[in-house]
Design an enzyme around this catalytic site. Structure first.
Site, PDB file in Angstrom:
ATOM      1  N   HIS A 136       4.033   1.328   2.196  1.00  0.00           N
ATOM      2  CA  HIS A 136       5.277   0.524   1.567  1.00  0.00           C
ATOM      3  C   HIS A 136       5.747   1.248   0.396  1.00  0.00           C
ATOM      4  O   HIS A 136       7.026   1.421   0.310  1.00  0.00           O
ATOM      5  CB  HIS A 136       5.035  -0.772   0.934  1.00  0.00           C
ATOM      6  N   HIS A 147       0.995  -1.206  -0.052  1.00  0.00           N
ATOM      7  CA  HIS A 147       0.115  -0.109   0.119  1.00  0.00           C
ATOM      8  C   HIS A 147       0.919   1.112   0.026  1.00  0.00           C
ATOM      9  O   HIS A 147       2.279   1.141  -0.073  1.00  0.00           O
ATOM     10  CB  HIS A 147      -0.926  -0.208   1.250  1.00  0.00           C
ATOM     11  N   SER A 200      -2.525  -0.238   6.765  1.00  0.00           N
ATOM     12  CA  SER A 200      -2.016  -1.255   6.856  1.00  0.00           C
ATOM     13  C   SER A 200      -2.687  -2.368   6.256  1.00  0.00           C
ATOM     14  O   SER A 200      -3.553  -2.265   5.777  1.00  0.00           O
ATOM     15  CB  SER A 200      -2.307  -1.586   8.405  1.00  0.00           C
TER      16      SER A 200
HETATM   17  P1  AMP Z   1       4.995  -5.310   6.321  1.00  0.00           P
HETATM   18  O1  AMP Z   1       4.695  -5.500   5.016  1.00  0.00           O
HETATM   19  O2  AMP Z   1       3.596  -4.849   7.127  1.00  0.00           O
HETATM   20  O3  AMP Z   1       5.813  -5.948   7.169  1.00  0.00           O
HETATM   21  O4  AMP Z   1       5.703  -3.749   6.321  1.00  0.00           O
HETATM   22  C1  AMP Z   1       6.840  -3.675   5.794  1.00  0.00           C
HETATM   23  C2  AMP Z   1       7.414  -2.274   6.045  1.00  0.00           C
HETATM   24  O5  AMP Z   1       6.558  -1.149   5.688  1.00  0.00           O
HETATM   25  C3  AMP Z   1       7.692  -2.159   7.605  1.00  0.00           C
HETATM   26  O6  AMP Z   1       8.980  -1.356   7.597  1.00  0.00           O
HETATM   27  C4  AMP Z   1       6.674  -1.332   7.887  1.00  0.00           C
HETATM   28  O7  AMP Z   1       6.850  -0.382   9.045  1.00  0.00           O
HETATM   29  C5  AMP Z   1       6.302  -0.316   6.797  1.00  0.00           C
HETATM   30  N1  AMP Z   1       5.243   0.190   7.040  1.00  0.00           N
HETATM   31  C6  AMP Z   1       3.727  -0.624   6.930  1.00  0.00           C
HETATM   32  N2  AMP Z   1       2.667   0.259   7.000  1.00  0.00           N
HETATM   33  C7  AMP Z   1       3.172   1.584   7.110  1.00  0.00           C
HETATM   34  C8  AMP Z   1       2.742   2.678   7.058  1.00  0.00           C
HETATM   35  N3  AMP Z   1       1.354   3.074   7.269  1.00  0.00           N
HETATM   36  N4  AMP Z   1       3.621   4.006   6.717  1.00  0.00           N
HETATM   37  C9  AMP Z   1       4.829   3.772   6.714  1.00  0.00           C
HETATM   38  N5  AMP Z   1       5.607   2.569   6.771  1.00  0.00           N
HETATM   39  C10 AMP Z   1       4.543   1.334   6.928  1.00  0.00           C
END
Ligand code: AMP
Length: 280
Positions: free
Chosen positions: A37, A34, A185
């Site tokens: 990322h 999203h 998220s």
């Molecule tokens: P995930 O796919 O949820 O493991 O997230 C991958 C990376 O994207 C991690 O470093 C998260 O902290 C970051 N991330 C996820 N959601 C957000 C957001 N809303 N804003 C900024 N970074 C994000």
């Protein structure tokens, strides 16, 4: 843009880039990308010659009753977002490529993973540290980009890199939100329309805390009470934790001073959401 699930191919490619004098960035993700990322990818793209995105739903960081099987996955959609963002390589391994049959090597640490999300997700951060260590070895990038959305994870990775002498720079990036303030998220897709409407309470409760701090409040107990009172106005919200900690050690503090993390985890229906404010 290249997509591969092979550790060897990925490592060889990154080594080749580095041998040619190019700077390499890594953005680790679990996919279902999203704008949060995408903001990490955009920053990595700006600051480096080559950008690698890893997409791996890491079973090791999910507890037995968590949402591993339900976690949303869509590689075609993710590949399009990466392509649009100028990504050079997606590393998308199968579980068997990452964890062989005799796998038994883990990376863990004391203190930092014990509170906040670690308290209700006991194996989570061991899984995160182990997979991030493996990713840092497979993709020996110059810089790795992480979101402040997962603030405890960011603090743990920074600590791990210092304590274990990884030769990589960790870049923390701001939280990207929906128009109404809900932090983006992949798990927001679990919310029903009614839950989605009420989920905005997480950000609102943190806004209320920040208003009080800006007006001079330094008592962490009072700050937590403001957040709890705000969350309790929402019928679908069930608090997992509301904490005020040092951002460096992730230990609770009594006074809001220095580097502070205000972190919350709240169930909206059955979906567990997290949000935070970092005061530096
Ligand atoms: P995930 O796919 O949820 O493991 O997230 C991958 C990376 O994207 C991690 O470093 C998260 O902290 C970051 N991330 C996820 N959601 C957000 C957001 N809303 N804003 C900024 N970074 C994000």
């Amino acid at each position: 843009m290249r997509i591969t699930g092979s550790i060897k191919e990925t490592r060889d490619q990154v080594k080749e880039w580095k041998a040619a004098g190019l700077s390499v960035a890594l953005v680790p993700t679990m996919g279902y990308l999203h704008e949060g990322h995408r903001s990490l990818i955009d920053r990595a793209r700006k600051e480096n010659d080559k950008v690698v995105v890893s997409i791996f739903v890491n079973p090791m960081q999910f507890g037995p009753n968590e949402d591993l099987d339900a976690y949303p996955r869509d590689l075609d959609r993710d590949a399009k977002i990466c392509e649009d963002g100028g990504v050079d390589l997606i590393f998308h391994p199968e579980v068997e490529e990452m964890y062989g049959p005799d796998f038994c090597g883990y990376v863990d640490m004391h203190t930092l993973p014990e509170k906040l999300c670690g308290a209700s997700r006991p194996v989570h951060f061991r899984g995160v540290q182990t997979v991030v260590t493996k990713l840092f070895h497979i993709i020996p990038a110059h810089k790795a980009y992480f979101g402040q959305k997962d603030a405890q994870q960011l603090a743990i990775i920074r600590r791990m890199v210092i304590d274990l002498d990884f030769d990589i720079e960790i870049i923390g990036c701001p939280i990207i939100r929906e128009d109404d303030g809900l932090a983006k998220s992949s798990r927001n897709t679990y919310l029903s329309a009614e839950e989605r409407a009420q989920a905005v309470i997480l950000n609102q409760s943190l806004d209320a805390a920040m208003d009080a701090i800006e007006a001079g409040e330094t008592d962490a107990t009072k700050v937590k009470q403001i957040i709890t009172d705000t969350l309790n106005t929402c019928p679908l919200a069930k608090i997992d934790y509301v904490e005020v900690t040092s951002f460096d050690t992730i230990q609770p503090i009594e006074k809001v001073e220095g580097a502070v993390l205000i972190a919350i985890a709240v169930y909206i229906g059955t979906t567990r959401l997290i949000d935070n404010r970092i005061i530096l």
